[in-house]
Design a protein around this motif. Structure first.
Motif, mmCIF file in Angstrom:
data_model
loop_
_atom_site.group_PDB
_atom_site.id
_atom_site.type_symbol
_atom_site.label_atom_id
_atom_site.label_comp_id
_atom_site.label_asym_id
_atom_site.label_seq_id
_atom_site.Cartn_x
_atom_site.Cartn_y
_atom_site.Cartn_z
ATOM 1 N N LYS A 94 6.473 -4.035 1.676
ATOM 2 C CA LYS A 94 6.587 -5.487 1.751
ATOM 3 C C LYS A 94 8.060 -5.889 1.841
ATOM 4 O O LYS A 94 8.896 -5.405 1.093
ATOM 5 N N LEU A 144 -4.992 -8.726 7.061
ATOM 6 C CA LEU A 144 -3.582 -8.547 6.740
ATOM 7 C C LEU A 144 -2.777 -9.795 7.068
ATOM 8 O O LEU A 144 -1.930 -10.234 6.281
ATOM 9 N N THR A 145 -3.042 -10.382 8.228
ATOM 10 C CA THR A 145 -2.355 -11.631 8.602
ATOM 11 C C THR A 145 -2.628 -12.722 7.575
ATOM 12 O O THR A 145 -1.707 -13.410 7.116
ATOM 13 N N TYR A 147 -3.659 -12.444 4.436
ATOM 14 C CA TYR A 147 -3.137 -12.129 3.102
ATOM 15 C C TYR A 147 -1.643 -12.418 3.023
ATOM 16 O O TYR A 147 -1.170 -13.032 2.053
ATOM 17 N N ARG A 148 -0.878 -11.978 4.015
ATOM 18 C CA ARG A 148 0.572 -12.214 3.977
ATOM 19 C C ARG A 148 0.892 -13.706 4.029
ATOM 20 O O ARG A 148 1.759 -14.189 3.294
ATOM 21 N N THR A 152 2.094 -13.698 0.247
ATOM 22 C CA THR A 152 3.493 -13.303 0.344
ATOM 23 C C THR A 152 4.362 -14.475 0.765
ATOM 24 O O THR A 152 5.431 -14.704 0.184
ATOM 25 N N ARG A 153 3.902 -15.237 1.752
ATOM 26 C CA ARG A 153 4.725 -16.332 2.286
ATOM 27 C C ARG A 153 4.482 -17.645 1.536
ATOM 28 O O ARG A 153 5.405 -18.211 0.967
ATOM 29 N N SER A 276 5.148 -16.323 9.938
ATOM 30 C CA SER A 276 4.546 -15.077 9.462
ATOM 31 C C SER A 276 3.849 -14.384 10.620
ATOM 32 O O SER A 276 3.341 -15.039 11.531
ATOM 33 N N GLY A 279 1.772 -7.952 8.815
ATOM 34 C CA GLY A 279 2.207 -7.615 7.475
ATOM 35 C C GLY A 279 2.455 -6.128 7.358
ATOM 36 O O GLY A 279 2.282 -5.360 8.305
ATOM 37 N N SER A 280 2.861 -5.696 6.172
ATOM 38 C CA SER A 280 3.228 -4.305 5.927
ATOM 39 C C SER A 280 2.030 -3.467 5.496
ATOM 40 O O SER A 280 0.974 -3.997 5.122
ATOM 41 N N GLU A 283 1.042 -4.413 2.004
ATOM 42 C CA GLU A 283 0.208 -5.617 1.914
ATOM 43 C C GLU A 283 -1.218 -5.352 2.388
ATOM 44 O O GLU A 283 -2.171 -5.953 1.865
#
Length: 330
Positions: A94, A144-145, A147-148, A152-153, A276, A279-280, A283
């Motif tokens: 991340k 993943l998109t 979730y980030r 995260t964002r 965004s 993601g990693s 993540e």
């Protein structure tokens, strides 16, 4: 092997279901015999981005299957393992943004719309047992998109008010479910009465027609976070629904990627604008644990045989889907 290959022309004219060379894994790589692949809006972009002068490309970023061959030096996975594919190559941990060299399977690398794919061994994750093959094959890119963007964002949490314009696609439907699981109040929009109804069934607190007056529909309530993926067609309407100090996160621009907005109003409102994308690997692992813990599953719209690709691409281009479109490879 049989594969959906883009070559010779840009756009749909360059796409064909045909024979393609079966790949062999090199050092540090594994080959996966695919069962399911997921279709994303990204593939519509790749149809134009991949030029006729470039080598033939097997499209597709989402997939799940069984490892059938491993390259030299591979440890931790073996032939026979059931896996889902991490679509991002070169983004392990991340971080604020992807590191240099980050790319996505399906362009420029060969993708999942074929019987076999070779990927770095670290991109093969154990298939979660709580997901069906269909769900596992379509969850990575959208999940993943989502979730980030959310965690995260935007850093959403319990009690926050979230607006998701343009509900319907795989990312938005997973985002709705994840945000509700986190304790947020979630509002969505769509021009489709059927999609609004389905969003309510998925847990949305309110769903209304995108053509209506948003402020009126929201009863004057302002949002902590607005998630923007539509683009120019809705960006300013989204921005106008933010509370002072609120956050707008954008991860797509399906209806225009150039936006004019009032900069003075923006800085007086103390708003936050975040971008965004995907993601990693870290993540992705977090996302899979989150959806298992909360019982979140990707909504499956329709599954197609790979040779039915024209119908599938037409459906996603017209935004007719609710949830994820997938291809059955075997």
């Amino acid at each position: 092997m049989k594969a959906l290959v883009h070559a010779g022309k840009t756009g749909m004219e360059g796409l064909a279901y045909r024979d393609f060379e079966k790949p062999e894994p090199g050092a540090g790589e594994v080959r996966v015999k695919l069962k399911i692949a997921g279709l994303n809006h990204r593939e519509l972009i790749i149809l134009e981005r991949h030029k006729e002068t470039e080598p033939p490309l097997v499209m597709g970023s989402d997939g799940a299957g069984v490892i059938d061959a491993i390259g030299e030096g591979v440890a931790g996975v073996k032939a026979g393992d059931e896996v889902i594919i991490n679509p991002g190559v070169g983004w392990k941990e991340k971080s604020d943004a992807p590191p240099p060299g980050f790319d996505i399977i399906g362009h420029p690398f060969q993708g999942t719309f074929g019987e076999y794919i070779v990927i770095p061994a670290e991109n093969a994750l154990p298939k979660p047992s709580f997901l069906t093959w269909e769900e596992a094959g379509v969850v990575a890119v959208a999940g993943l998109t989502a979730y980030r963007v959310l965690f995260t964002r935007a850093k959403i949490g319990e009690g926050m008010k979230i607006l998701i314009p343009g509900i319907g696609g795989g990312v938005a439907t997973l985002m709705l479910q994840m945000a509700k699981a986190a304790g947020a109040t979630v509002y969505v929009t769509s021009r489709s009465e059927e999609k609004c109804k389905s969003a309510l069934d998925l847990g949305a607190d309110k769903a209304f027609n995108s053509d209506n007056d948003w402020a009126e529909e929201l009863g004057g309530e302002k949002m902590d976070v607005v998630i923007e993926s539509v683009g120019a067609a809705t960006f300013n309407k989204s921005l106008s629904q933010l509370r002072p100090g609120g956050t707008i996160v954008t991860f797509g621009a399906s209806a225009g990627d150039v936006v004019d907005f009032n900069l003075r109003s923006f800085f007086y409102g103390q708003y936050n604008l975040l971008g965004s994308t995907l993601g990693s690997g870290e993540e992705l692992g977090e996302m899979l644990k989150f959806i298992e813990r909360h019982g979140v599953r990707p909504v499956i719209d329709r599954m197609f045989a790979l040779e039915e690709y024209k119908e599938a691409f037409d459906r996603i281009e017209k935004a007719e889907q609710l949830g994820k479109i997938g291809f059955i490879i075997e």
